[in-house]
Design a protein around this motif. Structure first.
Motif, mmCIF file in Angstrom:
data_model
loop_
_atom_site.group_PDB
_atom_site.id
_atom_site.type_symbol
_atom_site.label_atom_id
_atom_site.label_comp_id
_atom_site.label_asym_id
_atom_site.label_seq_id
_atom_site.Cartn_x
_atom_site.Cartn_y
_atom_site.Cartn_z
ATOM 1 N N PHE A 87 15.478 -29.233 4.669
ATOM 2 C CA PHE A 87 15.271 -29.904 5.101
ATOM 3 C C PHE A 87 14.875 -31.548 4.058
ATOM 4 O O PHE A 87 14.814 -32.670 4.616
ATOM 5 N N HIS A 88 14.974 -30.977 2.622
ATOM 6 C CA HIS A 88 14.808 -32.637 1.889
ATOM 7 C C HIS A 88 16.079 -32.360 1.685
ATOM 8 O O HIS A 88 17.440 -31.896 1.251
ATOM 9 N N ALA A 89 16.245 -33.994 1.219
ATOM 10 C CA ALA A 89 17.716 -34.870 0.851
ATOM 11 C C ALA A 89 18.068 -33.571 -0.297
ATOM 12 O O ALA A 89 19.512 -33.547 -0.707
ATOM 13 N N CYS A 90 17.701 -32.809 -1.109
ATOM 14 C CA CYS A 90 17.578 -32.069 -2.531
ATOM 15 C C CYS A 90 18.443 -31.537 -2.187
ATOM 16 O O CYS A 90 20.240 -31.408 -2.349
ATOM 17 N N THR A 91 18.364 -30.351 -1.489
ATOM 18 C CA THR A 91 19.653 -29.335 -1.030
ATOM 19 C C THR A 91 19.929 -29.323 0.079
ATOM 20 O O THR A 91 21.018 -28.963 0.662
ATOM 21 N N LEU A 115 25.652 -40.145 -3.486
ATOM 22 C CA LEU A 115 24.277 -41.289 -3.634
ATOM 23 C C LEU A 115 22.885 -40.655 -3.191
ATOM 24 O O LEU A 115 22.242 -40.510 -3.770
ATOM 25 N N LEU A 116 22.917 -40.552 -1.954
ATOM 26 C CA LEU A 116 21.885 -39.675 -1.199
ATOM 27 C C LEU A 116 20.773 -38.336 -2.378
ATOM 28 O O LEU A 116 19.746 -38.214 -2.824
ATOM 29 N N HIS A 150 18.251 -28.878 -9.623
ATOM 30 C CA HIS A 150 18.638 -30.116 -9.579
ATOM 31 C C HIS A 150 19.141 -30.692 -10.694
ATOM 32 O O HIS A 150 19.501 -31.946 -10.419
ATOM 33 N N SER A 151 19.124 -30.420 -12.272
ATOM 34 C CA SER A 151 19.386 -30.882 -12.941
ATOM 35 C C SER A 151 21.537 -30.835 -12.597
ATOM 36 O O SER A 151 21.943 -31.382 -12.498
ATOM 37 N N VAL A 152 21.686 -29.883 -12.408
ATOM 38 C CA VAL A 152 23.204 -29.607 -11.846
ATOM 39 C C VAL A 152 23.311 -30.901 -10.103
ATOM 40 O O VAL A 152 24.722 -31.460 -10.696
ATOM 41 N N MET A 153 22.230 -30.907 -9.916
ATOM 42 C CA MET A 153 22.558 -31.334 -8.961
ATOM 43 C C MET A 153 22.855 -32.607 -9.289
ATOM 44 O O MET A 153 23.729 -34.204 -8.644
ATOM 45 N N THR A 154 22.523 -33.672 -10.300
ATOM 46 C CA THR A 154 22.596 -34.733 -10.961
ATOM 47 C C THR A 154 23.695 -34.674 -11.969
ATOM 48 O O THR A 154 24.211 -36.279 -12.088
ATOM 49 N N ILE A 155 23.526 -33.769 -12.423
ATOM 50 C CA ILE A 155 25.146 -33.670 -13.169
ATOM 51 C C ILE A 155 26.527 -34.168 -11.980
ATOM 52 O O ILE A 155 26.851 -35.052 -12.122
ATOM 53 N N TYR A 156 26.240 -33.371 -11.195
ATOM 54 C CA TYR A 156 27.544 -33.851 -10.011
ATOM 55 C C TYR A 156 27.259 -34.941 -9.633
ATOM 56 O O TYR A 156 28.675 -36.066 -9.360
ATOM 57 N N GLY A 157 26.370 -36.075 -9.245
ATOM 58 C CA GLY A 157 25.808 -37.173 -8.807
ATOM 59 C C GLY A 157 25.974 -37.885 -9.676
ATOM 60 O O GLY A 157 27.264 -39.178 -9.625
ATOM 61 N N PHE A 235 15.835 -45.449 0.355
ATOM 62 C CA PHE A 235 17.013 -44.833 0.419
ATOM 63 C C PHE A 235 17.960 -45.966 0.351
ATOM 64 O O PHE A 235 18.518 -46.092 -0.552
ATOM 65 N N PHE A 236 18.315 -46.645 1.346
ATOM 66 C CA PHE A 236 19.278 -47.164 1.412
ATOM 67 C C PHE A 236 19.209 -47.746 0.551
ATOM 68 O O PHE A 236 20.287 -48.709 -0.083
#
Length: 257
Positions: A87-91, A115-116, A150-157, A235-236
């Motif tokens: 329910f958080h944007a990260c996950t 982006l989000l 969160h690092s892996v998600m940042t790298i992906y983005g 966020f937008f």
């Protein structure tokens, strides 16, 4: 086996603790940036197909980390941590980015998810409040899993922005806005379902920060009525700023495929 895994994964108290911008925190930030640089060097002379496979592998790893964590939480904490539901944007964006490679419907919103997801995960990587609140040793499973995820998600983005930059266009910003709105409604649903009091024990979550201002600048009595709209606007706006930066760099020809 349960006792062994619980002792291995449970929070380590005493001695050094994980602190904001401490050595261990800076280590994860530097490691993330270094990983992006190394991957860019590795992918520099690769064809588009190879780049896309590597990028998809990274989101698969992030999704795998999230799913494995759901099973390890009872071993690590002795209970299921409800706050780690998507329910958080990260996950949530991890799940939707993963699904965008397996569903035609989700695929057309992939850049909006990216982006989000990039903004939310990067913000958490810089300010990992959820980890700091527990005041545990930097080598605790809670710290390692959360920061690596969160690092892996940042790298992906970041890799998506670098190698798929032509797909981030302002004329499709309505999709970005739609994803932010849906994320807000999804978070409101999660907070509505799981927040409350039972058997004298209060459950209070603040998924996607839609029911309480994380900086406590807005009074709690009015925050639930303001934060959903404020979150959408912030966020937008951040997403549009990223798109404008990408557009500017693309025009300057700093991005090369």
């Amino acid at each position: 086996m349960y006792s062994f895994l619980h002792n291995l994964l449970s929070d380590k108290k005493g001695g050094e603790i994980f602190v904001l911008f401490g050595g261990w925190h800076l280590f994860y930030i530097v490691l993330t940036l270094a990983a992006v640089v190394v991957l860019c060097l590795f992918l520099k002379n690769k064809i588009d197909t190879a780049r896309k496979k590597v990028i998809q592998l990274i989101i698969n790893i992030a999704f795998g980390l999230y799913v494995v964590d759901l099973f390890l939480m009872p071993l690590a904490y002795g209970e299921f941590d409800i706050e780690k539901l998507p329910f958080h944007a990260c996950t949530a964006m991890c799940v939707t980015c993963f699904l965008s490679y397996h569903s035609r419907f989700f695929e057309k919103y992939r850049t909006s998810f990216v982006l989000l997801g990039l903004i939310s995960n990067m913000v958490y990587l810089i300010y990992p409040a959820g980890v700091m609140w527990h005041a545990v040793h930097p080598l605790s499973y809670r710290v390692i899993q959360t920061l690596i995820f969160h690092s892996v998600m940042t790298i992906y983005g970041l890799l998506m922005l670098i190698y798929e930059h032509d797909k981030f266009v302002l004329k499709k910003c309505y999709r970005d806005l739609g994803v932010v709105i849906c994320m807000t409604l999804w978070a409101l649903l999660g907070n509505y379902i799981y927040n409350g009091t039972s058997d004298g024990y209060s459950h209070f979550f603040n998924w996607f920060f839609v029911v309480r201002d994380p900086f406590y600048a807005i009074p709690e009595s009015v925050a639930p009525f303001i934060m959903p709209f404020l979150n959408i606007a912030i966020f937008f706006a951040a997403e549009m700023a990223v798109c404008l930066i990408v557009k500017g760099i693309r025009r300057a020809k700093y991005f090369e495929k």
